[in-house]
Design a protein around this motif. Structure first.
Motif, PDB file in Angstrom:
ATOM      1  N   ALA A 133      37.302  -2.162 111.568  1.00 32.96           N
ATOM      2  CA  ALA A 133      37.141  -1.533 110.263  1.00 32.96           C
ATOM      3  C   ALA A 133      36.026  -0.494 110.285  1.00 32.96           C
ATOM      4  O   ALA A 133      36.152   0.592 109.689  1.00 32.96           O
ATOM      5  CB  ALA A 133      36.845  -2.597 109.194  1.00 32.96           C
ATOM      6  N   ALA A 134      34.924  -0.797 110.985  1.00 32.48           N
ATOM      7  CA  ALA A 134      33.829   0.165 111.070  1.00 32.48           C
ATOM      8  C   ALA A 134      34.250   1.402 111.858  1.00 32.48           C
ATOM      9  O   ALA A 134      33.887   2.535 111.505  1.00 32.48           O
ATOM     10  CB  ALA A 134      32.608  -0.480 111.715  1.00 32.48           C
ATOM     11  N   ALA A 135      35.018   1.203 112.935  1.00 33.72           N
ATOM     12  CA  ALA A 135      35.491   2.345 113.714  1.00 33.72           C
ATOM     13  C   ALA A 135      36.455   3.197 112.910  1.00 33.72           C
ATOM     14  O   ALA A 135      36.426   4.435 112.977  1.00 33.72           O
ATOM     15  CB  ALA A 135      36.158   1.850 114.996  1.00 33.72           C
ATOM     16  N   ALA A 136      37.325   2.564 112.114  1.00 34.39           N
ATOM     17  CA  ALA A 136      38.269   3.312 111.293  1.00 34.39           C
ATOM     18  C   ALA A 136      37.547   4.123 110.227  1.00 34.39           C
ATOM     19  O   ALA A 136      37.998   5.208 109.841  1.00 34.39           O
ATOM     20  CB  ALA A 136      39.270   2.355 110.639  1.00 34.39           C
ATOM     21  N   ALA A 137      36.434   3.616 109.750  1.00 32.60           N
ATOM     22  CA  ALA A 137      35.655   4.333 108.736  1.00 32.60           C
ATOM     23  C   ALA A 137      34.723   5.366 109.351  1.00 32.60           C
ATOM     24  O   ALA A 137      33.966   6.024 108.616  1.00 32.60           O
ATOM     25  CB  ALA A 137      34.846   3.344 107.908  1.00 32.60           C
ATOM     26  N   GLU A 138      34.775   5.513 110.686  1.00 36.31           N
ATOM     27  CA  GLU A 138      33.982   6.503 111.407  1.00 36.31           C
ATOM     28  C   GLU A 138      32.482   6.312 111.182  1.00 36.31           C
ATOM     29  O   GLU A 138      31.736   7.264 110.953  1.00 36.31           O
ATOM     30  CB  GLU A 138      34.408   7.927 111.030  1.00 36.31           C
TER      31      GLU A 138
END
Length: 606
Positions: A443-448
């Motif tokens: 989720a953190a990676a998807a939110a950049e």
């Protein structure tokens, strides 16, 4: 004793001249499984499972009994067994008893004794933990004859020391200690290379080093020797690291590096090839010529903490972790503190990447970085700031306690910790399963959220080893001084990322011991409110009595009933009882004094 007499006694050793007993060496049953690993002597396994090491050694009763308290006891057992055997032979079994006979750990069986010279010749067994210890045991027996220890290498001296303890050789342990200190002094005088070689010898023998002071047991000189050895290792490693990694982060060198531009980067990148291939750190000369500081991890093919210039030795980070032990040990002695602050960035990076460097909480490692950063003005330069950021990538943020993570870290600019990342890390650290953590990372990676630094080496690293108990000794003169004029006396330790002081405070006419939590190391203004902190989950502050037992104690942890201490202030003191109100000076606290000092202890259990 004259030199001629010493030489004459030493010539009798191993010669058999006028010998009246034998010494048999065998591997202890619990260590017999390792006997086949080393074969400096002929090995023979008996029916009872004991492994005899080599042939019996002819010896002399008077010298053995004078040199160790074990041999007189073994001789008495042998005489009692010989008398019992004689009585059984004359009277048969009619007059015998059914009581258990003495233990046979320090003697051989009757059959073995007869084979080596008959039952009328005493034969003693010396238990070994490995066949290779026979050579060391023989050197200690020779020491009984002539008073000289014929061991010279660091490895032999350190490995002979526990053998001398087990054999109770009079003066043997002290001779080993003196030999170790002499070897360290000689290595230091010979230069940095010899000193570093001595550090490697000590590291390879670390399993036989004495125990620390809180576990010394029957080894009274061991803790002092251990401190001397570690102090030597810290000084030698600091000098070695500064030699291998000459500091190019000075202001002048930084300006030269900026002027060099791309040429400096190419020179640093080409260093591994010039050194002979992948996996070898660039030579110090190449790095210095490039005008830049190249972290070990930035060199293609190199690994964090790799021993510079080789690859066959132990990792640099493990050597540093062995010498500096823990965050708490760094602050326990002024010399240790200064040696750590002198380390170059690459050495600090290797130390933080080590799996052996202990701490009570990962936040205390951040405090160590803060102290190292504040010790050198070069950290304000671009190169210095980049070095600090590389260190922060080795911080194991998921293991930082919530109080520090949420209350302190966002207030320190150079940590680069946003409130958003701090809150995310707090939840991430409490995740119960790897699947939950993996979902949060996706989720953190998807939110950049690139500033979360999920690719940092410290993000997935396990928790560091835990530290233990700290005991502080306070001279009675300080008590008198506090009681009359000075309102506060402080003794520092670290816990959960904060600097804590054990304070002696005055409350009216009484004195007490309290904990205080400070925040000045991070540069946070004293007026900034930061809430309440705890030195740990299960922490106990104790005042010891004259007998060494706990006289008073108070819980200070978050999980054992502690009240918590506001950051920047002191907690409620643990008051001392007067022995005699009418007495003056130190006589008032006689019930607490041991060797003229007040002893109090901070026990951090978790």
């Amino acid at each position: 004793m004259s030199e001629a007499v010493r030489n004459a006694l030493e010539r009798r050793f191993l010669s058999g001249e006028l010998s009246d007993c034998d010494v048999v060496f065998c591997v202890e049953p619990e260590h017999a499984c390792c006997a086949a690993l080393t074969e400096p002597y002929t090995l023979c396994t008996q029916a009872d499972g004991r492994v005899l090491v080599g042939a019996p050694l002819p010896a002399h009763l008077r010298i053995l009994c004078d040199g160790s308290e074990l041999f007189p006891a073994a001789l008495e057992r042998w005489r009692a067994d010989a008398a019992d055997a004689g009585g059984e032979g004359e009277g048969g079994s009619d007059g015998g008893t059914t009581e258990a006979r003495p233990a046979k750990r320090q003697r051989v069986t009757a059959a073995a004794a007869g084979a080596a010279g008959g039952p009328e010749r005493p034969q003693f067994t010396v238990g070994l933990w490995a066949p290779g210890e026979r050579r060391l045991a023989e050197a200690l027996l020779r020491f009984m004859y002539c008073g000289g220890l014929r061991l010279h290498s660091m490895a032999d001296l350190l490995r002979a020391r526990p053998v001398a303890l087990r054999l109770a050789v009079e003066g043997g342990v002290q001779a080993c200690d003196g030999g170790v200190r002499a070897a360290l002094a000689a290595a230091k005088a010979a230069g940095s290379e010899a000193a570093h070689a001595a550090v490697l010898d000590v590291y390879h023998c670390r399993a036989v080093l004495p125990e620390p002071a809180d576990a010394a047991g029957a080894d009274p000189t061991g803790p002092a020797l251990l401190q001397d050895v570690l102090a030597f290792c810290r000084e030698a490693l600091a000098a070695h690291c500064n030699h291998v990694y000459p500091d190019a982060a000075t202001p002048d060198a930084a300006a030269a590096a900026a002027a060099a531009g791309a040429a400096a980067g190419e020179a640093a990148a080409a260093a591994p090839a010039a050194a002979g291939g992948a996996g070898v750190a660039p030579p110090a000369a190449a790095v210095a010529a490039a005008g830049v500081v190249v972290p070990v991890a930035a060199v293609p093919g190199a690994t964090m903490g790799e021993q510079p210039g080789g690859g066959s030795g132990p990792p640099l980070g493990e050597l540093l972790a062995f010498a500096f032990e823990s965050v708490e040990a760094v602050f326990a002695a002024h010399s240790t503190y200064n040696h750590l602050r002198s380390l170059p960035p690459q050495a600090m990076e290797a130390l933080l990447a080590s799996e052996s460097f202990a701490t009570d909480d990962e936040a205390s490692v951040l405090l160590l970085v803060a102290v190292w950063r504040g010790a050198d003005r070069r950290c304000d330069t671009p190169a210095g700031q980049a070095a600090v950021q590389r260190l922060l990538r080795n911080i194991r943020w998921p293991h930082v306690n919530d109080a520090f993570l949420l209350l302190c870290a966002p207030l320190v600019p150079w940590l680069g910790m946003s409130l958003q990342r701090a809150a995310w890390l707090s939840v991430y650290g409490r995740a119960a399963t790897p699947e939950q953590r993996a979902a949060m990372e996706r989720a953190a990676a998807a939110a950049e959220h690139s500033h979360f630094q999920l690719d940092a080496p410290g993000h997935r690293a396990p928790r560091r080893p835990a530290a233990g108990t700290m005991t502080v000794n306070l001279q009675v003169q300080v008590l008198v001084c506090v009681q009359t004029t000075v309102p506060l006396s402080r003794y520092v330790f670290l816990a959960r990322g904060f600097t804590w002081h054990v304070c002696v405070v005055r409350r009216g006419e009484k004195l007490g011991v309290a904990l205080a939590c400070l925040k000045d190391v991070y540069g946070i203004p004293q007026s900034t409110p930061m809430g309440v902190a705890f030195p740990g989950q299960d922490v106990v502050l104790s005042v010891l009595g004259a007998d060494g037992e706990v006289a008073h104690s108070v819980p200070c942890g978050s999980a054992n009933g502690g009240e918590g201490i506001r950051v920047g202030s002191a907690g409620t003191p643990l008051l001392l009882d007067w022995e005699d109100r009418a007495a003056e000076g130190e006589a008032r606290w006689a019930r607490y004094l041991r060797a003229g000092e007040l002893h109090f202890r901070v026990e951090v259990r978790s």
